[in-house]
Design a protein around this motif. Structure first.
Motif, PDB file in Angstrom:
ATOM      1  N   GLU A 264       0.834  -1.196   0.000  1.00  0.00           N
ATOM      2  CA  GLU A 264       0.000   0.000   0.000  1.00  0.00           C
ATOM      3  C   GLU A 264       0.877   1.258   0.000  1.00  0.00           C
ATOM      4  O   GLU A 264       2.026   1.239   0.415  1.00  0.00           O
ATOM      5  N   ASP A 265       0.305   2.343  -0.469  1.00  0.00           N
ATOM      6  CA  ASP A 265       0.896   3.675  -0.349  1.00  0.00           C
ATOM      7  C   ASP A 265       2.154   3.834  -1.202  1.00  0.00           C
ATOM      8  O   ASP A 265       3.129   4.445  -0.800  1.00  0.00           O
ATOM      9  N   LEU A 266       2.112   3.278  -2.404  1.00  0.00           N
ATOM     10  CA  LEU A 266       3.135   3.510  -3.415  1.00  0.00           C
ATOM     11  C   LEU A 266       2.446   3.979  -4.692  1.00  0.00           C
ATOM     12  O   LEU A 266       1.231   3.892  -4.822  1.00  0.00           O
ATOM     13  N   VAL A 267       3.229   4.449  -5.654  1.00  0.00           N
ATOM     14  CA  VAL A 267       2.743   4.632  -7.022  1.00  0.00           C
ATOM     15  C   VAL A 267       3.435   3.568  -7.861  1.00  0.00           C
ATOM     16  O   VAL A 267       4.669   3.553  -7.971  1.00  0.00           O
ATOM     17  N   PHE A 268       2.646   2.670  -8.443  1.00  0.00           N
ATOM     18  CA  PHE A 268       3.142   1.437  -9.045  1.00  0.00           C
ATOM     19  C   PHE A 268       2.430   1.230 -10.368  1.00  0.00           C
ATOM     20  O   PHE A 268       1.206   1.372 -10.453  1.00  0.00           O
ATOM     21  N   SER A 269       3.157   0.912 -11.407  1.00  0.00           N
ATOM     22  CA  SER A 269       2.526   0.709 -12.707  1.00  0.00           C
ATOM     23  C   SER A 269       1.775  -0.618 -12.730  1.00  0.00           C
ATOM     24  O   SER A 269       2.322  -1.661 -12.362  1.00  0.00           O
ATOM     25  N   MET A 270       0.520  -0.556 -13.178  1.00  0.00           N
ATOM     26  CA  MET A 270      -0.355  -1.723 -13.219  1.00  0.00           C
ATOM     27  C   MET A 270      -1.276  -1.617 -14.431  1.00  0.00           C
ATOM     28  O   MET A 270      -1.385  -0.552 -15.044  1.00  0.00           O
ATOM     29  N   PRO A 271      -1.974  -2.702 -14.789  1.00  0.00           N
ATOM     30  CA  PRO A 271      -2.906  -2.655 -15.927  1.00  0.00           C
ATOM     31  C   PRO A 271      -4.205  -1.959 -15.551  1.00  0.00           C
ATOM     32  O   PRO A 271      -4.805  -2.253 -14.511  1.00  0.00           O
ATOM     33  N   CYS A 272      -4.651  -1.051 -16.409  1.00  0.00           N
ATOM     34  CA  CYS A 272      -5.852  -0.252 -16.141  1.00  0.00           C
ATOM     35  C   CYS A 272      -6.727  -0.186 -17.390  1.00  0.00           C
ATOM     36  O   CYS A 272      -6.253  -0.343 -18.512  1.00  0.00           O
ATOM     37  N   ARG A 273      -8.010   0.076 -17.162  1.00  0.00           N
ATOM     38  CA  ARG A 273      -8.966   0.339 -18.240  1.00  0.00           C
ATOM     39  C   ARG A 273      -9.686   1.649 -17.945  1.00  0.00           C
ATOM     40  O   ARG A 273      -9.815   2.046 -16.789  1.00  0.00           O
ATOM     41  N   SER A 274     -10.200   2.280 -18.988  1.00  0.00           N
ATOM     42  CA  SER A 274     -10.970   3.513 -18.824  1.00  0.00           C
ATOM     43  C   SER A 274     -12.213   3.459 -19.699  1.00  0.00           C
ATOM     44  O   SER A 274     -12.212   2.851 -20.774  1.00  0.00           O
ATOM     45  N   ASN A 275     -13.281   4.113 -19.214  1.00  0.00           N
ATOM     46  CA  ASN A 275     -14.467   4.257 -20.053  1.00  0.00           C
ATOM     47  C   ASN A 275     -14.454   5.570 -20.822  1.00  0.00           C
ATOM     48  O   ASN A 275     -15.434   5.918 -21.476  1.00  0.00           O
ATOM     49  N   GLY A 276     -13.340   6.307 -20.724  1.00  0.00           N
ATOM     50  CA  GLY A 276     -13.170   7.513 -21.533  1.00  0.00           C
ATOM     51  C   GLY A 276     -13.537   8.808 -20.851  1.00  0.00           C
ATOM     52  O   GLY A 276     -13.490   9.858 -21.484  1.00  0.00           O
ATOM     53  N   ASP A 277     -13.848   8.768 -19.556  1.00  0.00           N
ATOM     54  CA  ASP A 277     -14.227   9.988 -18.844  1.00  0.00           C
ATOM     55  C   ASP A 277     -13.095  10.559 -18.011  1.00  0.00           C
ATOM     56  O   ASP A 277     -13.301  11.443 -17.179  1.00  0.00           O
ATOM     57  N   GLY A 278     -11.880  10.083 -18.229  1.00  0.00           N
ATOM     58  CA  GLY A 278     -10.725  10.541 -17.461  1.00  0.00           C
ATOM     59  C   GLY A 278     -10.424   9.657 -16.269  1.00  0.00           C
ATOM     60  O   GLY A 278      -9.337   9.722 -15.700  1.00  0.00           O
ATOM     61  N   ASP A 279     -11.389   8.845 -15.859  1.00  0.00           N
ATOM     62  CA  ASP A 279     -11.211   7.935 -14.735  1.00  0.00           C
ATOM     63  C   ASP A 279     -10.705   6.588 -15.262  1.00  0.00           C
ATOM     64  O   ASP A 279     -10.642   6.357 -16.474  1.00  0.00           O
ATOM     65  N   TYR A 280     -10.349   5.700 -14.354  1.00  0.00           N
ATOM     66  CA  TYR A 280      -9.885   4.375 -14.751  1.00  0.00           C
ATOM     67  C   TYR A 280     -10.239   3.380 -13.663  1.00  0.00           C
ATOM     68  O   TYR A 280     -10.616   3.748 -12.538  1.00  0.00           O
ATOM     69  N   GLU A 281     -10.131   2.122 -13.993  1.00  0.00           N
ATOM     70  CA  GLU A 281     -10.252   1.055 -13.012  1.00  0.00           C
ATOM     71  C   GLU A 281      -9.106   0.083 -13.220  1.00  0.00           C
ATOM     72  O   GLU A 281      -8.636  -0.110 -14.348  1.00  0.00           O
ATOM     73  N   LEU A 282      -8.638  -0.515 -12.142  1.00  0.00           N
ATOM     74  CA  LEU A 282      -7.607  -1.540 -12.253  1.00  0.00           C
ATOM     75  C   LEU A 282      -8.210  -2.788 -12.876  1.00  0.00           C
ATOM     76  O   LEU A 282      -9.326  -3.179 -12.547  1.00  0.00           O
ATOM     77  N   VAL A 283      -7.470  -3.413 -13.773  1.00  0.00           N
ATOM     78  CA  VAL A 283      -7.892  -4.689 -14.337  1.00  0.00           C
ATOM     79  C   VAL A 283      -7.725  -5.760 -13.263  1.00  0.00           C
ATOM     80  O   VAL A 283      -6.696  -5.822 -12.585  1.00  0.00           O
ATOM     81  N   GLN A 284      -8.734  -6.569 -13.084  1.00  0.00           N
ATOM     82  CA  GLN A 284      -8.721  -7.594 -12.049  1.00  0.00           C
ATOM     83  C   GLN A 284      -8.210  -8.924 -12.614  1.00  0.00           C
ATOM     84  O   GLN A 284      -8.320  -9.203 -13.800  1.00  0.00           O
ATOM     85  N   ASP A 285      -7.662  -9.748 -11.738  1.00  0.00           N
ATOM     86  CA  ASP A 285      -7.354 -11.151 -12.055  1.00  0.00           C
ATOM     87  C   ASP A 285      -6.365 -11.326 -13.201  1.00  0.00           C
ATOM     88  O   ASP A 285      -6.479 -12.273 -13.988  1.00  0.00           O
ATOM     89  N   VAL A 286      -5.399 -10.433 -13.332  1.00  0.00           N
ATOM     90  CA  VAL A 286      -4.317 -10.649 -14.290  1.00  0.00           C
ATOM     91  C   VAL A 286      -3.323 -11.625 -13.667  1.00  0.00           C
ATOM     92  O   VAL A 286      -2.857 -11.428 -12.541  1.00  0.00           O
ATOM     93  N   ALA A 287      -2.989 -12.665 -14.395  1.00  0.00           N
ATOM     94  CA  ALA A 287      -2.178 -13.746 -13.835  1.00  0.00           C
ATOM     95  C   ALA A 287      -0.700 -13.362 -13.769  1.00  0.00           C
ATOM     96  O   ALA A 287      -0.201 -12.580 -14.583  1.00  0.00           O
ATOM     97  N   THR A 288       0.001 -13.920 -12.786  1.00  0.00           N
ATOM     98  CA  THR A 288       1.457 -13.837 -12.742  1.00  0.00           C
ATOM     99  C   THR A 288       2.007 -15.235 -12.469  1.00  0.00           C
ATOM    100  O   THR A 288       1.318 -16.090 -11.914  1.00  0.00           O
TER     101      THR A 288
END
Length: 331
Positions: A264-288
């Protein structure tokens, strides 16, 4: 140099489209005033129909007033013999002040993209000094790394880069970043089905992406200004344009509440999606797998160490600050 490439793209409508007027408010340093005045003259003489205002100034409390987007590009480069703690502190103070100014005068939903390195930790410093703004709105630019990774996969597979999708950069914008070939796809197929050379993926591909910026500086004698400007445009468009079905993009975002077990409490690059309104959501369940997981943890550890170095710039006022003088800060 980055801004010089970027400003003309913004003014031409490449980000927001051909029906959205734009005002550019440019924050300058004392040493850059003449050069910036020359850039403004070129913007004016280009007669961009969407460009309604260009202003320059030295005070972020004036320049950031009512800003809808803040692109924080400038930072001091690390010089020969300079310890990591020193450059983190010097640049951290810049981004702490810019965070305070954004907090005071910017739009309450301002989108902030931090480019100046080390951009992940600078973005964390900035958002911590802007407590009245949504932490979710602060980004560290890792889109250039994603673009580099997509090109390398396309080159190896013998396809054009638009056939590469679901490309994620995990972690820090540094040589610990993790280009994710496990979840990426080429022409709709998993990369590992198309490129069967696991050794190339784990070694050549990964190292090439991680070290691309340094190699470019050795070849070119300067940093990657033009491609960075392109990637800023890409990063902005990903937030104002709906993500293609099933695809995503990479951006450095605040980790609190993430589903991947990242500290918690870092800025970390991760996969995201947007609906085009400037906001985003984290993509869930990406495998590692073990390979990616081990390297993600190394990038996480680097960011935790950087955060420790700049604790005096990120802790809330009155909160006890842990000892920031750590051996890891000196590397």
């Amino acid at each position: 140099m980055i801004s010089n490439h970027l400003l003309f793209k913004l003014a031409s409508g490449e980000v927001f489209g051909q029906d959205q007027p734009i005002a550019l408010k440019l924050l300058r340093s004392e040493s850059s005033v003449q050069a910036l005045e020359g850039v403004v003259m070129e913007l004016q003489d280009s007669l961009y129909p969407l460009l309604r205002e260009v202003s320059i100034g030295i005070d972020p409390y004036v320049i950031f007033e009512d800003a809808d987007w803040a692109l924080l590009i400038g930072a001091k480069p690390r010089g020969p013999g300079m310890e990591r703690a020193a450059i983190l502190d010097i640049n951290g103070q810049i981004f702490a002040e810019q965070g305070k100014a954004l907090n005071a005068v910017a739009s309450r939903n301002v989108e902030v993209i931090v480019v100046g390195n080390r951009c992940n930790t600078n973005a964390l410093i900035c958002l911590k000094n802007a407590p009245d703004l949504p932490a979710k709105n602060f980004h560290a630019l890792t889109r250039l790394d994603e673009n580099r990774a997509r090109f390398q996969l396309a080159l190896q597979a013998g396809v054009f880069y638009d056939k590469v999708a679901n490309m994620t950069i995990w972690g820090n914008h540094s040589t610990t970043q993790v280009p994710d070939f496990l979840n990426a796809k080429i022409s709709g197929r998993p990369v590992k089905e198309v490129i069967k050379d696991t050794k190339w993926l784990e070694e050549d591909f990964t190292i090439t992406v991680q070290k691309r910026g340094g190699v470019l500086i050795e070849k070119w004698g300067r940093s990657s200004a033009a491609s960075t400007a392109v990637s800023i445009v890409d990063a902005m468009r990903s937030l104002v344009t709906p993500s293609p079905e099933g695809d995503w993009f990479s951006t450095g975002v605040y980790t609190t509440g993430n589903p991947y077990g990242i500290a918690e409490d870092l800025v970390f690059s991760m996969p995201c999606r947007s609906n085009g309104d400037g906001d985003y959501e984290l993509v869930q369940d990406v495998a590692t797998d073990d390979f990616l997981g081990d390297r993600i943890k190394k990038s996480e550890a680097e960011l935790i160490a950087e955060k420790r170095c700049v604790a005096h710039l990120t802790e809330e006022k009155g909160h006890k600050v842990p000892n920031g003088k750590n051996d890891s800060c000196k590397k």
